[in-house]
Design a protein around this motif. Structure first.
Motif, short mmCIF file in Angstrom:
data_model
loop_
_atom_site.label_atom_id
_atom_site.label_comp_id
_atom_site.label_asym_id
_atom_site.label_seq_id
_atom_site.Cartn_x
_atom_site.Cartn_y
_atom_site.Cartn_z
N LEU A 95 0.88 -1.35 -0.10
CA LEU A 95 0.05 -0.07 -0.01
C LEU A 95 0.83 1.37 0.20
CD1 LEU A 95 -2.84 1.23 0.39
CD2 LEU A 95 -2.37 0.99 2.76
N ALA A 96 1.95 1.30 0.90
CA ALA A 96 2.69 2.37 0.98
C ALA A 96 3.49 2.56 -0.28
CB ALA A 96 3.76 2.27 2.13
N ILE A 97 3.65 1.57 -1.08
CA ILE A 97 4.45 1.78 -2.42
C ILE A 97 3.68 2.17 -3.51
CG2 ILE A 97 5.61 0.49 -4.27
CD1 ILE A 97 7.03 -1.40 -1.99
N LEU A 98 2.40 1.54 -3.52
CA LEU A 98 1.48 1.83 -4.87
C LEU A 98 0.93 3.11 -4.57
CD1 LEU A 98 0.07 -1.78 -4.91
CD2 LEU A 98 1.59 -0.80 -6.53
N VAL A 99 0.43 3.50 -3.59
CA VAL A 99 -0.24 4.92 -3.39
C VAL A 99 0.42 6.24 -4.05
CG1 VAL A 99 -1.69 6.43 -1.89
CG2 VAL A 99 -2.16 4.03 -1.75
N PRO A 100 1.63 6.34 -3.46
CA PRO A 100 2.52 7.31 -3.99
C PRO A 100 2.60 7.15 -5.41
CG PRO A 100 3.32 6.52 -1.83
CD PRO A 100 2.22 5.58 -2.13
N ALA A 101 2.96 5.96 -5.77
CA ALA A 101 3.27 5.71 -7.23
C ALA A 101 2.22 6.08 -8.25
CB ALA A 101 3.65 4.42 -7.66
#
Length: 233
Positions: A95-101
């Motif tokens: 989640l922490a990787i995909l949302v900012p991406a």
């Protein structure tokens, strides 16, 4: 569950899966339209359904359909509370990787988003092939699961997941479908009775979530990797 109700859910599940396939094709052929529909219409509806009950989305999610269709291909492993806690950290990380991406690629590049969706579908199929029912993906490493657990502590409606009408105890403890309101408590264990819960992965996530959302909306599309992640994490 009545036969008519089960059929209605099956039609909704099939419709959601077909819409996902159409979306992925659209991301290649008409990316601007597909991206606009996804990010301004579809995705904003999810938090609303989570408030009513996260089980609504879990009942029709196309990734859950992929996770279920491959059940038994290789094995049917269960997942216990330790596995739930460990895999939950994986979900939080995703989640922490995909949302900012989204600001770096996903909001503006249909091809990259389509490939990413395809990769997640493959991951859900692989998890379903090894683990029983939804133990490997939906109840473990799904990046949406932490948000579902957070919202699901006080749902407005009680909804039974049609996929789990015959529970196989694929997830021995901490299953949000089996115990929507108590799922988070089971994952936290004894720490929920003291302030120690704040130092658990889910406790840290709950405290950081408002700032995570605020930081996301303070970042513009086209941001660099450093900008996108420093503003949300």
């Amino acid at each position: 569950m009545q036969k008519g109700e089960r059929l209605a859910w099956q039609l909704l599940q099939a419709g959601a899966f077909v819409c996902t396939v159409v979306l992925v094709v659209g991301l290649f052929l008409a990316p601007e339209l597909a991206l606009n529909l996804l990010w301004t219409v579809v995705i904003p509806l999810l938090p609303a359904t989570f408030l009513i009950s996260p089980v609504i989305w879990r009942s029709v999610c196309p990734l859950a359909s992929a996770n279920m269709v491959s059940n038994g291909w290789i094995g049917r492993k269960q997942i216990g509370i330790r596995g739930v806690r460990t895999s939950g950290v994986v979900g939080l990380t995703l989640l922490a990787i995909l949302v900012p991406a989204r600001h770096i690629w996903f909001n503006t590049d249909g091809t990259i988003l389509a490939i990413t969706i395809g990769a997640v579908v493959v991951l859900s199929l692989a998890a379903g092939a090894v683990f029983d029912s939804k133990a490997g993906f939906c109840n473990a490493i799904c990046p949406v699961l932490p948000v579902e657990k957070l919202y699901g502590q006080s749902p407005l409606l009680k909804v039974s997941n049609p996929r789990c009408a015959d529970c196989s105890l694929c997830t021995v403890r901490g299953c949000i479908d089996l115990n929507t309101t108590g799922s988070m408590e089971q994952v936290l264990g004894a720490s929920r009775k003291t302030r120690a819960w704040l130092l658990t992965p889910y406790g840290l996530f709950a405290c950081a979530f408002p700032g995570f959302v605020y930081g996301y909306f303070q970042t513009a599309d086209g941001a660099s990797v450093a900008q996108a992640y420093s503003s949300t994490l």
